[in-house]
Design a protein around this motif. Structure first.
Motif: not given
Length: 83
Positions: A76, A78-83
């Motif tokens: 979660h 990592i997904e939030d950190d993706q542009p």
């Protein structure tokens, strides 16, 4: 993928297990179950084998659930950190 058959000893009993995993992995899993049962048995020497097996399963499931939650939280993040 071929199935592997393996004879393992868990808490003094022989079991034949079959799976698609490598024999070394299946042996590692069986050893983990055996170690868990022995650890719980040392702390609770009067438990019968059935109760010991259930408590071992609960302990192993607890560890799995905690790791799964940590894994899901990391995904979660990592997904939030993706542009």
């Amino acid at each position: 993928m071929t199935k592997n058959k393996l004879s393992v000893e868990i808490f003094g009993q022989q079991y034949n297990i079959t799976g698609k995993a490598s024999p070394s992995y299946m042996r590692e899993v069986a050893n983990h179950v055996d170690e868990t049962m022995r650890m719980i048995s040392q702390a609770n020497p009067r438990l019968d084998t059935t109760r010991l097996a259930v408590l071992s399963a609960v302990n192993i499931a607890d560890a799995y659930m905690k790791l799964k939650r940590e894994h899901d939280e990391i995904l979660h993040l990592i997904e939030d950190d993706q542009p």
